[in-house]
Write a protein that holds these residues in place. Sequence first.
Motif, short mmCIF file in Angstrom:
data_model
loop_
_atom_site.label_atom_id
_atom_site.label_comp_id
_atom_site.label_asym_id
_atom_site.label_seq_id
_atom_site.Cartn_x
_atom_site.Cartn_y
_atom_site.Cartn_z
N ARG A 119 -2.10 14.83 3.63
CA ARG A 119 -2.02 13.42 3.26
C ARG A 119 -2.79 12.54 4.25
O ARG A 119 -3.40 11.54 3.87
CB ARG A 119 -0.56 12.99 3.14
N ASP A 160 0.84 -1.20 0.00
CA ASP A 160 0.00 0.00 0.00
C ASP A 160 0.87 1.24 0.00
O ASP A 160 1.62 1.50 0.94
CB ASP A 160 -0.90 -0.03 1.24
N PHE A 171 0.75 9.67 9.49
CA PHE A 171 0.90 11.07 9.08
C PHE A 171 0.71 12.02 10.25
O PHE A 171 1.45 12.97 10.45
CB PHE A 171 -0.10 11.42 7.95
N GLY A 210 0.14 4.46 0.13
CA GLY A 210 -0.19 5.47 1.15
C GLY A 210 0.49 5.14 2.46
O GLY A 210 1.08 6.00 3.13
N LEU A 211 0.46 3.88 2.82
CA LEU A 211 1.06 3.46 4.09
C LEU A 211 2.57 3.62 4.05
O LEU A 211 3.20 4.11 5.00
CB LEU A 211 0.68 2.02 4.39
N GLN A 241 -5.51 -0.21 6.56
CA GLN A 241 -4.44 0.42 5.77
C GLN A 241 -4.54 1.96 5.81
O GLN A 241 -3.62 2.61 6.29
CB GLN A 241 -4.48 -0.08 4.32
N ALA A 255 -2.18 4.67 7.94
CA ALA A 255 -1.50 5.78 7.26
C ALA A 255 -1.86 7.11 7.92
O ALA A 255 -1.00 7.96 8.15
CB ALA A 255 -1.88 5.79 5.78
N GLN A 267 4.34 5.66 2.27
CA GLN A 267 4.70 7.09 2.35
C GLN A 267 4.54 7.61 3.77
O GLN A 267 5.38 8.34 4.28
CB GLN A 267 3.83 7.89 1.40
N GLN A 291 -5.99 10.05 3.28
CA GLN A 291 -6.14 8.64 3.68
C GLN A 291 -7.45 8.42 4.44
O GLN A 291 -8.10 7.38 4.29
CB GLN A 291 -4.95 8.20 4.55
N ARG A 340 -10.08 8.13 2.00
CA ARG A 340 -10.00 6.82 1.34
C ARG A 340 -10.75 5.77 2.17
O ARG A 340 -11.49 4.95 1.64
CB ARG A 340 -8.53 6.44 1.20
#
Lengths: 208, 703
Positions: free
Chosen positions: B521, A12, B496, A14-15, B488, B492, A17, B525, B528
């Motif tokens: 960001r 993934d 962040f 996004g993860l 996921q 994230a 990053q 996420q 998302r």
Amino acid sequence: MSERHVYIVDDDEGLRQSVEVLLDAAGGFTTRAFDSGEAFLDSLVELPAGCVLLDLNMPGLDGLLVLRRLQQSDGRFETILLTGQGDIGIAVEAMKSGAADFIEKPYDNGMLLGALAGGFERIDNREREASAIQVARSNIERLTPRERDVLLGLIDGKANKIIAYELDISPRTVEIYRANLMDKLGVRSVAEAVRIAFTAGIVPVLPG
Amino acid sequence: MINSLSDKPLPERGGHSTRAHDVKQSALIRRARARRTIDLTAVTAAGLTGSILAVQTGVAGIGPPHLRAWVIAATIAAAAACAWTWLRRSPVRLHVRRREWMDAVDLAPVMVVDDRNVIRHWSRGCEYIYGWSAAEALGRDRGKLLHTQIDEAEQLWPRLKADRRLDNDVSERHRDGRDLAIRQHVELFDQGEGQPAAIVSVTDVTELRRAEAALRLSEARLATAVSIQGIFIYEYDLIADRMIWATQGDERAESTANPGATLNPNLRRTLDQAIAAGRDRTHYDFAFTYADGREGLAEGWARIVRDRNGRAIRLLGTHLDVTERWQREQALRTGEAERRAILLTVPDAMFVCSDRGIIRACSASACRLFGYAEEDLIGRQVSDFIADGRPASAVRRELFRAFGRGAAATSPLRLDVRCESGKVIPVGFVVGTARRDGVRMVVVLGRDLRPAIASEERFHRMNNDLAQVSRLGMMGEMAGALAHELSQPLSAVVNFLGAAELMLSQGDRLQRERLRSTIDRASEQASRAGEIIRRLRAFILRGEADMRAERLADLVREAAALALFNANSFGVRLTYALEHEDRLVLGDRVQIQQVLVNLIRNAADAMAAHPGELRDLTISTRVTSDHLIEVAVRDTGPGIAPEILERLFNPFATTKREGLGFGLAISRRIVEAHGGQLSAINAPDGGAIFRFTLPVMDEEPVG
């Protein structure tokens, strides 16, 4: 300890990053990301030792398989498994396969950083240990065969007279060898000499 | 009369020539006695002529036809000879008397032809027979005038010259064209001057021949009939032990008896027993073998003829081939035995009825199921045993309709039967029809539906359990997938935001742009994660929607049947109040039924939770506006608690221990997706009412 290498293996983006950004913000880490287990294993030989943040659920090779192959081929890495659906069975499996830690997503930043710290500590320890062994071995190699025999006798806790009898030399001669070897090893007590011998691995840690 | 005029007895058959001779002799005697005897002779001749007429008319009634013919022919011949002798040999001329006498004699059918067959004399008797007058016939050729046909060997003159007389049959023609069968007696005589002539006495035997032909024909017919029937008739001489006479020509008939001269030994034994027992008649059956080797069976009757001393001398018998009848009877017996066996062993209750439902026969299983003895069932109306609350006439109408459909019916007719014990059991009836001897028979098979219903209930319960389990399993699986999908982006986000926090803590070296980008960001996420949830919901709710025009009433009935097939529905009284049953709604059949099943089950469960109360479930539909039709499910349960009512349609809102709290939430989503609304209220007089609306499909389907 110079650089702290962290390898992020996750499908993934996004993860990946977000971890990179986090570690960058935390400071002190050199990160490199891989989008699959295969890509990571392919680059393994050129990588310096470090911690691996390994996602369990990935297409292709999943986290556990990557972990096992990594353990078989290279012992320089500390692996932290990350999973979205943790259960005890998988955790046990991961630890048996040699994972340093097992973290369930979503996780607390502190938990991730703590796990990384633990991993690097183990890496540091392992490196310190390796250098001590190196020193001990070079010291042991400077001993003569007779001095070495006497050392082994001392390790076994035998008295000078017994060592003299077994080596068919006089107790006086044993004392001279003993003084020489302690001098060469740079130690003042028999106990210190024994520790160096153990570190160098000339005798098994366990009797047998 | 004959005897009084003539002292001669009636001539016997075949004695005509002797008789003619006698007559001739007596005529010679009379001539010798000359005049004195003329009167007597005349009277005798007249008597003879009279006797001819008498014989022709009176004798016709007695004796066999051929005998009659001979008598007539003989008499005519005698009279003719007598007359001719008298005319030629007697010089006496008694004109007046002779005239009368001649007139009388002339009635005899006699003609004279010369050796060229030219007719020289033609009596009035001939006129009667042939229709030609003497004037027309005299001088004509006989053959041409009368179209005489005769065998070559029987030609008149060659025979006559050889034998001087002959008797034979010729075929001639009447003046009007009719064919005549003529028997003629011809005598040769000399006319003098060496001119031979033949005196021909004729008899019309046309009727006689016709009768004989008819007799022959009827005999032939009898023979044919006998042969068709396979009847063998015989006469047997018991003393000489030989066949005297037997019908011939029919292979079948002959097969029934020994074709040889003596009787079949087995048959003879049977007959001897009857004879010994002193019987005059006997009847017996016996097996025989056809010429082709097949087995046959015959029935025989015999009449035993005995002599004066009681000794059996002759046997008259007939045999009738009864093989086919026997085979038919055998088949019938077998059929009857099979029928009994079927009635005894058929597992389903079986009735054979008239087409008006009167039971004619029934199986042992029918007696067991209904609890009645066979004789109590036979003769009764099938409908008498039906007890489903309707009047007997209505039940009978339905049964007769089923009889009419017969085997064309696709599903069994389900009716409740009241047993002898008073117990009511559900029975599925299947009807078949048959025609026997032109009478329509109905075969009704009834099956006790209790085991089927029990197993169906069990099956449904298991199915429900299974569905429940698989639903749970699916939910677990979905939860797992959902957890991974969501973890996921959420991880994230955490990363962040953690980074942002770290950046903020390093206050003096704060890089605003870097911080903003990190927070952006994190927000990306988070969006998302939201998108994943939306996708999932879309999948669950609309992924398989299949919109069609459906009859709401059908959906309601099916869903109710589905929903009430579980334990909690026990004792629930279901009432429909459906308006506009034909109205169509546009929707996904499965989803709408899911809503209905959910509401109905909730209602049943709510009522089951309060045992002892009334359990009335009412499902009604009504058209509320031009475009909407409303379905209401109303129960007599405890109603909805006020604190629940507010959040009734939220997920996880449930009062049921095992409930997941999703049912109503999903139901509402389904109804809304169909363009309707789902709402719930407590009825003023207790219980809950759930209502939902669906758009009405226009009468004209679009597209």
